[in-house]
Design a protein around this motif. Structure first.
Motif, PDB file in Angstrom:
ATOM      1  N   UNK A 171       0.805  -1.237   0.000  1.00  0.00           N
ATOM      2  CA  UNK A 171       0.000   0.000   0.000  1.00  0.00           C
ATOM      3  C   UNK A 171       0.838   1.288   0.000  1.00  0.00           C
ATOM      4  N   UNK A 172       2.131   1.192   0.280  1.00  0.00           N
ATOM      5  CA  UNK A 172       2.978   2.389   0.314  1.00  0.00           C
ATOM      6  C   UNK A 172       3.557   2.744  -1.056  1.00  0.00           C
ATOM      7  N   UNK A 173       3.401   1.854  -2.038  1.00  0.00           N
ATOM      8  CA  UNK A 173       4.084   2.037  -3.327  1.00  0.00           C
ATOM      9  C   UNK A 173       3.734   3.359  -4.008  1.00  0.00           C
ATOM     10  N   UNK A 174       2.458   3.665  -4.121  1.00  0.00           N
ATOM     11  CA  UNK A 174       2.039   4.870  -4.840  1.00  0.00           C
ATOM     12  C   UNK A 174       2.554   6.136  -4.162  1.00  0.00           C
ATOM     13  N   UNK A 175       2.412   6.199  -2.850  1.00  0.00           N
ATOM     14  CA  UNK A 175       2.876   7.365  -2.094  1.00  0.00           C
ATOM     15  C   UNK A 175       4.381   7.533  -2.241  1.00  0.00           C
ATOM     16  N   UNK A 176       5.127   6.431  -2.158  1.00  0.00           N
ATOM     17  CA  UNK A 176       6.584   6.522  -2.271  1.00  0.00           C
ATOM     18  C   UNK A 176       6.997   6.941  -3.673  1.00  0.00           C
ATOM     19  N   UNK A 177       6.323   6.412  -4.678  1.00  0.00           N
ATOM     20  CA  UNK A 177       6.649   6.783  -6.053  1.00  0.00           C
ATOM     21  C   UNK A 177       6.488   8.283  -6.270  1.00  0.00           C
ATOM     22  N   UNK A 178       5.461   8.863  -5.702  1.00  0.00           N
ATOM     23  CA  UNK A 178       5.242  10.297  -5.851  1.00  0.00           C
ATOM     24  C   UNK A 178       6.345  11.115  -5.174  1.00  0.00           C
ATOM     25  N   UNK A 184       8.663   1.933  -8.371  1.00  0.00           N
ATOM     26  CA  UNK A 184       8.489   1.287  -7.074  1.00  0.00           C
ATOM     27  C   UNK A 184       7.565   0.085  -7.251  1.00  0.00           C
ATOM     28  N   UNK A 185       7.968  -1.044  -6.723  1.00  0.00           N
ATOM     29  CA  UNK A 185       7.124  -2.230  -6.779  1.00  0.00           C
ATOM     30  C   UNK A 185       7.162  -2.938  -5.435  1.00  0.00           C
ATOM     31  N   UNK A 186       6.160  -3.756  -5.196  1.00  0.00           N
ATOM     32  CA  UNK A 186       6.118  -4.578  -3.989  1.00  0.00           C
ATOM     33  C   UNK A 186       6.598  -5.972  -4.338  1.00  0.00           C
ATOM     34  N   UNK A 187       7.515  -6.485  -3.549  1.00  0.00           N
ATOM     35  CA  UNK A 187       8.004  -7.835  -3.753  1.00  0.00           C
ATOM     36  C   UNK A 187       7.095  -8.844  -3.086  1.00  0.00           C
ATOM     37  N   UNK A 188       7.539 -10.075  -2.966  1.00  0.00           N
ATOM     38  CA  UNK A 188       6.730 -11.105  -2.313  1.00  0.00           C
ATOM     39  C   UNK A 188       6.656 -10.892  -0.807  1.00  0.00           C
ATOM     40  N   UNK A 189       5.671 -11.501  -0.189  1.00  0.00           N
ATOM     41  CA  UNK A 189       5.506 -11.387   1.258  1.00  0.00           C
ATOM     42  C   UNK A 189       6.518 -12.256   1.991  1.00  0.00           C
ATOM     43  N   UNK A 190       6.805 -13.423   1.441  1.00  0.00           N
ATOM     44  CA  UNK A 190       7.785 -14.327   2.044  1.00  0.00           C
ATOM     45  C   UNK A 190       9.119 -14.188   1.315  1.00  0.00           C
TER      46      UNK A 190
END
Length: 210
Positions: A171-178, A184-190
């Motif tokens: 959920x932080x990806x969009x805010x961080x990209x701005x 910015x992408x989210x990797x796997x959880x594990x």
């Protein structure tokens, strides 16, 4: 003794398996291939699959082979924060973001030790909280990651880099990209899924003699 939940049940190895994977190991169906892979009955020596591909699938199917067993933390356990270069990264090497819980660092380091690919490893000060708890307590935020990014001089060191957040921090990806204007992408959880998620082009393994 209680051991920490490393989200091994959140790995979806099935979605990565192709028909070519099955055929290269002599199986006609995905179900049969996955059954043998997950049970540990399948050996890389019996497959024509690329070594890196086979190991990445194995680690995702059986995360216990790559992840350490770590005890549940009763209290936050902070370790060093900052930027750690791995394998001589350059301006276009990926930046892996994590928190400074000693548990998180131990787990991720055990995975990163298996690659020869260059990465920037940015450890954000989360007051020693693991990623899941850092999000709950709001000590892992886009603002804190941005501050750590700037403090580490990554705009200069990794001007063409892409940023990868832990899967739970998607959920932080969009805010961080701005804030940083970098991919910015989210990797796997594990963490055990990282080699498979990134693929051989971004996750190199040592050679047979390495």
């Amino acid at each position: 003794m209680l051991y920490a939940d490393l989200y091994e049940d959140r790995v979806s190895v099935d979605s990565y398996v192709t028909g070519e994977d099955c055929r290269s190991c002599g199986f006609g169906t995905r179900a049969e291939f996955l059954s043998k892979l997950k049970s540990g009955e399948l050996s890389g020596r019996s497959c024509r699959m690329d070594r890196q591909r086979f190991l990445a699938l194995t680690w995702a199917a059986r995360p216990g082979e790559i992840l350490p067993r770590v005890e549940v933390l009763q209290l936050p356990s902070p370790g060093p924060a900052g930027l750690f270069p791995l394998n001589g990264p350059g301006p276009d090497s990926p930046v892996l973001v994590s928190g400074n819980s000693t548990l998180t660092v131990e787990v991720l380091s055990s995975v990163l030790a298996r690659t020869v690919s260059p990465f920037w490893y940015l450890v954000v000060d989360t007051l020693g909280h693991t990623v899941d708890m850092a999000l709950v307590h709001r000590v892992l935020t886009a603002d804190r990651i941005h501050q750590a990014f700037v403090r580490a001089e990554l705009p200069r060191l990794a001007a063409r880099a892409s940023i990868m957040l832990p899967g739970l921090a998607a959920p932080l990806c969009e805010d961080l990209w701005q804030r940083i204007c970098c991919p910015v992408e989210a990797g796997p959880i594990c963490a055990a899924e990282l080699p498979l998620f990134l693929g051989p082009d971004r996750w190199g393994l040592p050679g047979e003699g390495g």
